[in-house]
Write a protein that holds these residues in place. Sequence first.
Motif, PDB file in Angstrom:
ATOM      1  N   LEU A  41       0.929  -1.352   0.103  1.00  0.00           N
ATOM      2  CA  LEU A  41      -0.197   0.172  -0.038  1.00  0.00           C
ATOM      3  C   LEU A  41       1.050   1.088  -0.213  1.00  0.00           C
ATOM      4  N   LEU A  42       1.925   1.196   0.852  1.00  0.00           N
ATOM      5  CA  LEU A  42       2.727   2.405   0.717  1.00  0.00           C
ATOM      6  C   LEU A  42       3.555   2.511  -0.522  1.00  0.00           C
ATOM      7  N   ALA A  43       3.805   1.629  -1.462  1.00  0.00           N
ATOM      8  CA  ALA A  43       4.340   1.568  -2.632  1.00  0.00           C
ATOM      9  C   ALA A  43       3.383   2.265  -3.579  1.00  0.00           C
ATOM     10  N   GLU A  44       2.059   2.367  -3.127  1.00  0.00           N
ATOM     11  CA  GLU A  44       0.917   2.662  -4.174  1.00  0.00           C
ATOM     12  C   GLU A  44       0.801   4.267  -3.748  1.00  0.00           C
ATOM     13  N   LEU A  45       1.018   4.805  -2.440  1.00  0.00           N
ATOM     14  CA  LEU A  45       0.727   6.008  -2.222  1.00  0.00           C
ATOM     15  C   LEU A  45       1.943   7.025  -2.146  1.00  0.00           C
ATOM     16  N   GLN A  46       1.512   8.169  -1.796  1.00  0.00           N
ATOM     17  CA  GLN A  46       2.575   9.292  -1.842  1.00  0.00           C
ATOM     18  C   GLN A  46       2.319  10.134  -0.390  1.00  0.00           C
ATOM     19  N   PRO A  47       3.701  10.187   0.298  1.00  0.00           N
ATOM     20  CA  PRO A  47       3.403  11.201   1.596  1.00  0.00           C
ATOM     21  C   PRO A  47       2.969  12.556   1.167  1.00  0.00           C
ATOM     22  N   VAL A  48       2.226  13.244   1.922  1.00  0.00           N
ATOM     23  CA  VAL A  48       1.338  14.396   1.695  1.00  0.00           C
ATOM     24  C   VAL A  48       1.685  15.288   2.958  1.00  0.00           C
ATOM     25  N   HIS A  49       1.798  14.719   3.924  1.00  0.00           N
ATOM     26  CA  HIS A  49       2.072  15.498   5.197  1.00  0.00           C
ATOM     27  C   HIS A  49       2.672  14.850   6.365  1.00  0.00           C
ATOM     28  N   THR A  50       3.841  15.371   6.886  1.00  0.00           N
ATOM     29  CA  THR A  50       4.371  14.709   8.215  1.00  0.00           C
ATOM     30  C   THR A  50       4.219  15.909   9.149  1.00  0.00           C
ATOM     31  N   ASP A  51       3.475  15.222  10.250  1.00  0.00           N
ATOM     32  CA  ASP A  51       3.734  16.361  11.686  1.00  0.00           C
ATOM     33  C   ASP A  51       4.693  15.602  12.525  1.00  0.00           C
ATOM     34  N   SER A  52       5.915  16.331  12.550  1.00  0.00           N
ATOM     35  CA  SER A  52       6.957  15.903  13.486  1.00  0.00           C
ATOM     36  C   SER A  52       6.843  16.593  14.619  1.00  0.00           C
ATOM     37  N   GLY A  53       7.130  16.099  15.748  1.00  0.00           N
ATOM     38  CA  GLY A  53       6.817  16.509  17.164  1.00  0.00           C
ATOM     39  C   GLY A  53       7.725  15.793  18.151  1.00  0.00           C
ATOM     40  N   SER A  54       7.033  15.824  19.459  1.00  0.00           N
ATOM     41  CA  SER A  54       8.158  15.166  20.538  1.00  0.00           C
ATOM     42  C   SER A  54       7.085  14.292  21.223  1.00  0.00           C
ATOM     43  N   ASP A  55       7.780  13.188  21.595  1.00  0.00           N
ATOM     44  CA  ASP A  55       6.833  12.095  22.531  1.00  0.00           C
ATOM     45  C   ASP A  55       6.837  12.629  24.001  1.00  0.00           C
ATOM     46  N   HIS A  56       7.014  14.006  24.316  1.00  0.00           N
ATOM     47  CA  HIS A  56       6.840  14.527  25.496  1.00  0.00           C
ATOM     48  C   HIS A  56       5.677  15.676  25.192  1.00  0.00           C
ATOM     49  N   SER A  57       5.151  15.950  24.037  1.00  0.00           N
ATOM     50  CA  SER A  57       3.885  16.842  23.836  1.00  0.00           C
ATOM     51  C   SER A  57       2.707  16.317  24.702  1.00  0.00           C
ATOM     52  N   LEU A  58       2.021  17.247  24.978  1.00  0.00           N
ATOM     53  CA  LEU A  58       0.846  17.099  25.598  1.00  0.00           C
ATOM     54  C   LEU A  58      -0.213  16.273  25.019  1.00  0.00           C
ATOM     55  N   SER A  59      -0.515  16.675  23.561  1.00  0.00           N
ATOM     56  CA  SER A  59      -1.546  16.042  22.640  1.00  0.00           C
ATOM     57  C   SER A  59      -0.366  15.122  21.828  1.00  0.00           C
ATOM     58  N   PRO A  60      -0.859  13.923  21.621  1.00  0.00           N
ATOM     59  CA  PRO A  60      -0.372  12.789  20.893  1.00  0.00           C
ATOM     60  C   PRO A  60      -0.520  12.977  19.350  1.00  0.00           C
ATOM     61  N   PRO A  61       0.383  12.614  18.582  1.00  0.00           N
ATOM     62  CA  PRO A  61       0.391  12.712  17.337  1.00  0.00           C
ATOM     63  C   PRO A  61      -1.384  12.189  16.595  1.00  0.00           C
ATOM     64  N   PRO A 323      10.425  -2.246   3.326  1.00  0.00           N
ATOM     65  CA  PRO A 323       9.369  -3.030   4.101  1.00  0.00           C
ATOM     66  C   PRO A 323       8.895  -2.016   4.999  1.00  0.00           C
ATOM     67  N   ALA A 324       7.519  -2.307   5.337  1.00  0.00           N
ATOM     68  CA  ALA A 324       6.567  -0.945   5.912  1.00  0.00           C
ATOM     69  C   ALA A 324       7.270  -0.726   7.457  1.00  0.00           C
ATOM     70  N   TRP A 325       8.117  -1.604   7.994  1.00  0.00           N
ATOM     71  CA  TRP A 325       8.465  -1.360   9.216  1.00  0.00           C
ATOM     72  C   TRP A 325       9.384  -0.252   9.333  1.00  0.00           C
ATOM     73  N   LYS A 326      10.029   0.057   8.194  1.00  0.00           N
ATOM     74  CA  LYS A 326      11.108   1.128   7.936  1.00  0.00           C
ATOM     75  C   LYS A 326      10.405   2.463   8.086  1.00  0.00           C
ATOM     76  N   THR A 327       9.235   2.570   7.692  1.00  0.00           N
ATOM     77  CA  THR A 327       8.469   3.823   7.557  1.00  0.00           C
ATOM     78  C   THR A 327       7.857   3.900   9.184  1.00  0.00           C
ATOM     79  N   LEU A 328       7.647   2.933   9.804  1.00  0.00           N
ATOM     80  CA  LEU A 328       7.034   2.820  11.063  1.00  0.00           C
ATOM     81  C   LEU A 328       8.089   3.376  12.075  1.00  0.00           C
ATOM     82  N   GLU A 329       9.470   3.074  11.866  1.00  0.00           N
ATOM     83  CA  GLU A 329      10.438   3.244  12.561  1.00  0.00           C
ATOM     84  C   GLU A 329      10.760   4.791  12.615  1.00  0.00           C
ATOM     85  N   THR A 330      10.026   5.718  11.795  1.00  0.00           N
ATOM     86  CA  THR A 330      10.313   7.118  11.824  1.00  0.00           C
ATOM     87  C   THR A 330       9.440   8.059  12.361  1.00  0.00           C
ATOM     88  N   LEU A 331       8.306   7.153  12.997  1.00  0.00           N
ATOM     89  CA  LEU A 331       7.310   7.848  13.621  1.00  0.00           C
ATOM     90  C   LEU A 331       7.482   8.117  15.134  1.00  0.00           C
TER      91      LEU A 331
END
Length: 331
Positions: A41-61, A323-331
């Motif tokens: 599925l990720l091979a079919e799609l294009q990334p259109v938005h990335t929300d980069s933040g911190s794992d210490h933010s009050l509101s999770p991604p 592999p998909a886990w490579k994308t998940l590793e960036t989150l």
Amino acid sequence: MPVPHMASEPATHLLVPFASASDPACRAVLPDLQLPHLTALLAELQPVHTDSGSDHSLSPPHERARAQAIGLVRADGSAYPDGLLPWAAAASAEPGQPQAWFTPCHFQVGMEQVTLLPGDQLGLTDEHARPLFDALAPYCAEDGITLRFESATRWHASGEVLRGIACASLDRVGGRSVEAWMTNSSANPAGGQLLKRLQSEAQMLFYTHPAHDAREALRLHPVNGFWLSGAGAIDHPTRLQPPPAMPDALRNAALQADWTRWKDAWAALDTSDIKGMLDRARRGEPVTLTLCGERAAQRFTNAPRGAVARAGRLIKNLLGHAPAWKTLETL
């Protein structure tokens, strides 16, 4: 203020909370994930938005992504500041009134930290929750807060003191030390102090309540406090869009740090919802996928498919799919 209402036609959008997590034990199992449909599925799609933040933010991604998806924004179109997403008001018939959710919980005191267990992990039922609610409601009323029993594990609060209160999502604090997440808001310091006092009063009140002894006799964690979340108000007419589909199996496993169950939940999701999205994408139907970790979220879509998108897909096919886990590793 007009009541926020939902549009009638939902978009084909899957939002996956806790697609990855910051716990080292989770990071360790990522390479073991076998997710062939997500990879395709990720091979079919294009990334259109990335929300980069911190794992210490009050509101999770995933909460930020959900707010964006449904159009829960401020009057000028900007996102709400961290910790100020007014979820309780968004679910209310009077969104202009400051509101919040009180979640009865168990504060587990250890040698070096206090850990929060939310109501849905306590097996809490009306039998014990209702008497505690009835005991706390008069104290809230003295401070200008009207408390309403919504369910055993979530009580609805309303009152001006809840305006401008930045608070951590329950998904941030569940199963974790609460020290870094206690209610604090420079926008409403008086309200923040009042709520801290009310939380302290609730701890004493619940500790001496018969429900405390009743739960201990049943070898159940007693309720010894509440957590405040989703506070604030919507100060402009808002038309909320239908929420994206949001599976909860990964979230439930992650909040209990059960990474074996989390891995199994990913396998199940890959063969169900993810496969369905892949089938639709291959038929040329527009689909949107948002993957959320604890630091970041990334949104992918297959529409519109212009020359650049087609070229990107061709390159992916030539180079092979990571592999998909490579994308998940960036989150």
